[in-house]
Write a protein that holds these residues in place. Structure first.
Motif, PDB file in Angstrom:
ATOM      1  N   GLU A  26     108.472 106.591  67.768  1.00 53.91           N
ATOM      2  CA  GLU A  26     109.483 107.605  67.642  1.00 53.91           C
ATOM      3  C   GLU A  26     110.247 107.643  66.721  1.00 53.91           C
ATOM      4  N   ASP A  27     110.491 108.657  65.762  1.00 58.06           N
ATOM      5  CA  ASP A  27     111.326 108.766  64.372  1.00 58.06           C
ATOM      6  C   ASP A  27     112.623 108.879  64.921  1.00 58.06           C
ATOM      7  N   GLN A  28     113.404 109.079  63.780  1.00 60.55           N
ATOM      8  CA  GLN A  28     115.006 109.216  63.782  1.00 60.55           C
ATOM      9  C   GLN A  28     115.464 110.491  64.690  1.00 60.55           C
ATOM     10  N   ASN A  29     114.393 111.598  64.873  1.00 58.78           N
ATOM     11  CA  ASN A  29     114.846 112.589  65.501  1.00 58.78           C
ATOM     12  C   ASN A  29     114.384 112.874  66.854  1.00 58.78           C
ATOM     13  N   HIS A  30     113.851 111.542  67.287  1.00 58.60           N
ATOM     14  CA  HIS A  30     113.341 111.213  68.951  1.00 58.60           C
ATOM     15  C   HIS A  30     112.080 112.030  69.194  1.00 58.60           C
ATOM     16  N   ILE A  31     111.227 112.304  67.959  1.00 63.70           N
ATOM     17  CA  ILE A  31     109.971 112.847  68.124  1.00 63.70           C
ATOM     18  C   ILE A  31     108.826 111.859  68.109  1.00 63.70           C
ATOM     19  N   MET A  32     107.857 112.092  68.978  1.00 62.47           N
ATOM     20  CA  MET A  32     106.766 111.002  68.862  1.00 62.47           C
ATOM     21  C   MET A  32     105.663 111.436  67.913  1.00 62.47           C
ATOM     22  N   TYR A  33     105.195 110.349  67.133  1.00 60.71           N
ATOM     23  CA  TYR A  33     104.193 110.400  66.274  1.00 60.71           C
ATOM     24  C   TYR A  33     103.282 109.491  66.213  1.00 60.71           C
ATOM     25  N   VAL A  34     101.988 109.423  65.470  1.00 57.71           N
ATOM     26  CA  VAL A  34     101.074 108.389  65.500  1.00 57.71           C
ATOM     27  C   VAL A  34     101.349 107.537  64.177  1.00 57.71           C
ATOM     28  N   ALA A  35     101.940 106.285  64.408  1.00 57.06           N
ATOM     29  CA  ALA A  35     102.083 105.642  63.280  1.00 57.06           C
ATOM     30  C   ALA A  35     101.024 105.251  62.616  1.00 57.06           C
ATOM     31  N   GLY A  36     100.870 105.181  61.070  1.00 55.30           N
ATOM     32  CA  GLY A  36      99.838 104.769  60.147  1.00 55.30           C
ATOM     33  C   GLY A  36      98.664 105.720  60.117  1.00 55.30           C
ATOM     34  N   CYS A  37      98.954 106.992  60.671  1.00 55.97           N
ATOM     35  CA  CYS A  37      97.888 108.082  60.523  1.00 55.97           C
ATOM     36  C   CYS A  37      97.997 108.576  59.244  1.00 55.97           C
ATOM     37  N   LEU A  38      96.775 108.866  58.709  1.00 52.42           N
ATOM     38  CA  LEU A  38      96.348 109.526  57.428  1.00 52.42           C
ATOM     39  C   LEU A  38      96.951 110.906  57.577  1.00 52.42           C
ATOM     40  N   GLU A  39      97.686 111.410  56.549  1.00 54.86           N
ATOM     41  CA  GLU A  39      98.055 112.790  56.526  1.00 54.86           C
ATOM     42  C   GLU A  39      97.611 113.530  55.074  1.00 54.86           C
ATOM     43  N   VAL A  40      96.757 114.441  55.218  1.00 56.31           N
ATOM     44  CA  VAL A  40      96.153 114.772  53.787  1.00 56.31           C
ATOM     45  C   VAL A  40      96.731 116.023  53.426  1.00 56.31           C
ATOM     46  N   GLU A  41      97.306 116.246  51.980  1.00 55.98           N
ATOM     47  CA  GLU A  41      97.762 117.708  51.702  1.00 55.98           C
ATOM     48  C   GLU A  41      96.596 118.369  51.405  1.00 55.98           C
ATOM     49  N   VAL A  42      96.415 119.416  51.726  1.00 54.37           N
ATOM     50  CA  VAL A  42      95.348 120.491  51.499  1.00 54.37           C
ATOM     51  C   VAL A  42      96.133 121.662  50.949  1.00 54.37           C
ATOM     52  N   LYS A  43      95.442 122.544  50.014  1.00 47.63           N
ATOM     53  CA  LYS A  43      95.776 123.434  49.188  1.00 47.63           C
ATOM     54  C   LYS A  43      95.049 124.950  49.663  1.00 47.63           C
TER      55      LYS A  43
END
Length: 900
Positions: free
Chosen positions: A270-287
């Motif tokens: 849970e992040d600082q805004n109390h939103i759940m996320y997958v820790a250590g997941c790869l996020e790829v920037e696409v254009k």
């Protein structure tokens, strides 16, 4: 969604409690898959654009009347077999993409049984792209001109976005390009990966109108799957080949075995805004949409699929494709991204392809497939449970805890159901009859899901800069370029715009084309024009510097005043910030108190209901107590009346028995007197026979009377009036002497116990008991004789008797019969309650000898003949009766009874 049976009114739901915030129901859509074979039976019929009707096929359960049920289900929109992927996208996913560009979150998932078309709806096929590729195409068609350069937006490990400067982004791009390895030779594949251009036709592209021109955008994608309730990153680089080539220096590759590292599962945080996320997941920037779709397809090939009896490529996991859009406003000039982390807006769209619910009996699963199906069904069941509790909390006003943490799929998306974005679901159904029962469960879940409401997300704040900065800056550059083309000459980009305007206001240069080398007019004219421009420029610069010097004090004063105003504004802003903090704290306190108030009201309602239940129980118990008291009083009065009646009955019975006993005693006395009379008659006859045997020529004795007549009322005659023995003898008859009749031998008879009756007894005689061999012995019929009492024997009988022998004070053996009743105990056993003791005692008495009377004329001498024949006969009879005890003794049994 409402459901009703044909011919019946719709079901009414309880009234909902009003909410202070605006809410939207979960949008549930239905898509019907075409039948695989034309001759196959169909159980689903689309009757309108929002309603379908299910027909119960033959062989399934019917209603109470024996008719087949026809149930209708209503959705927000129903898509039949002829609906295209484009039309489905326009109604379902396009509004979510618009919200994503406007900074709002969205969740879209497909739900249904195995083989109902969920993956086709989400991904599609070449020429028929699904919701996911069309969403990517719409996003990049909308934000394409406004994208930031790569690595300007940078993700961290805490589910947030940071902004880098153009220089840092350029350095990182160079570093990434230098670290790239030599491109590998593409390996031969059986089937090439599809391109997004193949998935979507050019005429089916769409674009959003809600793009902010003064913002810069960047798209990040991630792809995970939930397999056996574990989260795996499908974009993570893992070792796929267990064998890799290794060069030995001679030009020949040598293969060696290397260990295959399995992928590691991820955890939820849970992040600082109390939103759940997958820790250590790869996020790829696409254009581009093509790049994003290739990233998706790279992860799609790693997804867990298997071949089952119902589906050739059945998904064995829940896949989640997350599109994260980061946007930040431009600065005041409209050139660069504003370097303020607080101005970054991050929105995301989650596209979820749920695994299909299935029955292992139909799929023929074994081993690992059974475990996978069990985990899939368990996660879907937990999703259904969460939806049920949310619906109950919203419709009934309860405050039950929603079990989001029981499953990863619900724990990951708990923020959406708590008001972080819109939620939409596409229910995919297969109309064939084999899936009828599973489809019914899907319909019930969809019916319940549509009744859940989600809080509407608030709009993101708009930056305070003037809108249209990007367009104005671009228009200014275009105008400068046009004027430069008209007048010629470069424009210094480092000079201020006012200086460039003055330069453009100078006189234009004459034509400087030289056609003749001896031309002396063009060059002097050009030199004169340049000198004139230089002179004018110097004059303008002097005027500009003069005006600038004059403006410096004014600007300093303005700066001073602005600084003071800025300080005042900062002070006021600080106060406003403090006030805002106080207001936020008060709001938080108010919300906390409201929640506490609701909780207390809920507790009060529960306590009131409990109190009402207890009061009802108390009244019922009091009524029961009063009823039992009245019943007890009636029973006591009845008992008293019964006692009185029994006393009267006892008195009457006692009087009757006294009369009966008196009658029986009189009858026995009469009988005994008759027996005595018969005995006397016999003695007289015997005496006569003996006397006549000694006298010669005696007359014949009279015939023997076998049944003498009793004397009338002998018991009431006084002894003096009774006839003598000689008078009572019959007349003598002269007959031949007959032999003396012998007496009947006495047969010993056992004495029957006084308590013997129709009841069944346990006769307990210890092994040490002695058989005395007397005439009067206690014999109990219908008894079980035991040497030691047992529970089995006691359970079969009603009474109990114990035979106990002991030596009395006079040296004789005394027998006690201790009697009791066998009663059942509360624990299921038996107990004996003693009620009576009967004592049997033996006595030896001496029989008195009769004296000889000399008056009878019998001589005492000679052959020893007795003078008194009657006395001798009586003694002989007494001796014969007591012959087993010895001469001159008689056996008597004395019975004594007493209560214990």
């Amino acid at each position: 969604m409402t459901r009703q049976l044909k011919g019946k009114p719709p079901r009414r739901h309880p009234p909902k409690k009003p909410s202070s915030n605006q809410t939207d129901p979960v949008g549930v859509y239905c898509r019907v898959r075409p039948l695989g074979a034309e001759d196959e039976e169909c159980c689903i019929e689309v009757i309108s654009s929002t309603t379908i009707q299910m027909h119960t096929p033959e062989g399934f359960k019917t209603n109470r009347n024996g008719e087949y049920k026809e149930t209708q289900y209503s959705f927000k929109k129903v898509f039949g077999v002829s609906v295209s992927q484009m039309e489905l996208f326009e109604h379902v996913a396009k509004p979510l993409v618009d919200d994503l560009i406007r900074g709002k979150n969205g969740l879209l998932f497909t739900y249904g049984v195995t083989g109902s078309g969920k993956t086709f709806t989400m991904t599609g096929s070449p020429g028929q792209g699904g919701l996911l590729p069309r969403s990517l195409d719409m996003i990049f068609n909308s934000i394409g001109p406004y994208q930031a350069k790569r690595y300007v937006f940078k993700t961290d490990e805490k589910n947030s976005i940071e902004i880098q400067t153009e220089v840092d982004a350029l350095l990182e791009r160079q570093r990434r390009d230098n670290n790239l390895s030599v491109p590998k030779t593409p390996s031969t594949r059986l089937k090439a990966d599809p391109e997004i251009a193949d998935m979507i036709k050019p005429e089916e592209t769409s674009k959003s109108d809600g793009v902010d021109d003064d913002s810069s955008y960047s798209v990040f994608v991630s792809y995970v799957e939930i397999y056996n309730n574990y989260i795996y990153d499908l974009l993570e680089e893992t070792q796929e080949d267990a064998i890799k080539p290794k060069w030995n220096g001679g030009g020949t590759p040598v293969r060696q075995n290397t260990e295959l590292i399995p992928p590691q599962s991820k955890i939820l945080r849970e992040d600082q805004n109390h939103i759940m996320y997958v820790a250590g997941c790869l996020e790829v920037e696409v254009k581009s949409a093509e790049e994003a779709f290739q990233v998706f397809w790279r992860g799609q090939k790693k997804r867990k699929v298997a071949n089952t009896r119902l589906n050739r490529e059945s998904s064995r996991s829940h896949s989640v494709f997350i599109i994260k859009l980061a946007q930040a406003p431009l600065d005041a000039d409209g050139d660069n991204v504003l370097q303020d982390k607080n101005q970054i807006s991050v929105s995301q769209l989650c596209l979820v392809d749920l695994a299909g619910s299935e029955r292992t009996g139909r799929t023929g699963a074994e081993g690992t497939r059974i475990r996978e199906a069990g985990n899939i069904n368990q996660s879907l069941l937990n999703l259904r449970t969460c939806i049920e509790i949310l619906r109950e909390n919203q419709m009934c006003g309860t405050n039950k805890m929603v079990p989001y943490r029981d499953s990863k799929i619900t724990h990951l998306f708990k923020n959406y159901f708590d008001g972080e974005g819109k939620v939409r679901m596409v229910v995919c159904v297969n109309p064939k009859t084999d899936d009828y029962e599973e489809t019914l469960l899907v319909m019930r879940f969809a019916e319940m899901t549509q009744e859940v409401e989600v809080a509407r997300p608030v709009d993101r704040p708009i930056c305070g800069f003037t809108p249209g900065r990007r367009h104005r800056n671009q228009a200014f550059k275009d105008e400068l370029s046009r004027r430069l083309e008209e007048r010629g000459g470069p424009i210094d980009p480092d000079m201020p715009p006012a200086a460039n305007t003055l330069i453009l206001s100078l006189p234009s240069l004459p034509s400087c084309e030289l056609t003749d080398p001896h031309d002396d007019i063009t060059l002097p004219r050009l030199i004169e024009a340049l000198k004139n421009r230089q002179r004018i420029k110097q004059m303008l610069m002097k005027d500009y510097n003069k005006i600038a010097n004059m403006m410096k004090p004014v600007l300093q004063e303005l700066d001073t005043s602005l600084i003071s105003k800025d300080n005042f504004i900062q002070e006021q802003n600080g106060k406003l910030i403090e006030k805002d903090k106080i207001i936020q704290g008060n709001k938080a306190e108010i919300e906390r108190l409201e929640k506490k108030t609701k909780m207390q009201e809920h507790k009060i309602d529960i306590l009131q209901k409990t109190t009402k239940i207890f009061e009802d129980d108390k009244r019922s118990l009091q009524h029961e107590l009063e009823t039992r008291e009245q019943r007890l009083q009636r029973e006591l009065s009845e008992k008293r009346r019964m006692e009185q009646r029994m006393h009267g009955v006892i008195s009457d019975t006692q009087f009757k028995w006294e009369k009966e006993c008196e009658r029986r005693v009189n009858a026995l006395q009469l009988e005994m007197q008759n027996k005595l009379w018969v005995k006397d008659e016999k003695l007289k006859q015997l005496k006569a026979i003996v006397t006549e045997s000694k006298t010669p020529g005696r007359p014949e004795p009279p015939p023997r009377q076998t049944q003498p007549q009793p004397l009338p009322q002998p018991q009431h005659q006084p002894r003096s009036q009774r006839p003598s023995k000689e008078d009572r003898l019959p007349p003598k008859r002269s007959a031949s002497p007959s032999p003396v009749p012998t007496t009947t031998p006495v047969r010993p008879r056992h004495r029957r116990s006084c308590s013997a009756g129709g009841e069944k007894w346990v006769d307990h005689k210890p092994s040490s008991s002695m058989d005395l061999g007397t005439v009067l012995q206690p014999v109990i019929p219908n008894a079980i004789q035991v040497s030691a009492p047992s529970e089995k024997a006691l359970s079969k009988c009603d009474r109990y008797v114990l035979t106990h022998q002991e030596v009395a004070s006079d040296g004789e053996i005394q027998t006690k019969l201790i009697k009791g009743d066998v009663i059942k105990t509360r624990g299921g056993g038996q107990a004996v309650q003693f009620t009576d003791i009967e004592t049997l005692k033996q006595e030896l008495t001496t029989v008195p000898r009769r004296k000889r009377k000399s008056s009878e004329g019998v001589s005492a001498s000679g052959d020893g003949a007795l003078t008194d024949v009657e006395t001798r006969c009586s003694v002989a009879v007494a001796m014969r009766a007591g012959s087993n005890l010895g001469p001159g003794l008689e056996h008597h049994a004395v019975t004594k009874r007493r209560k214990p």
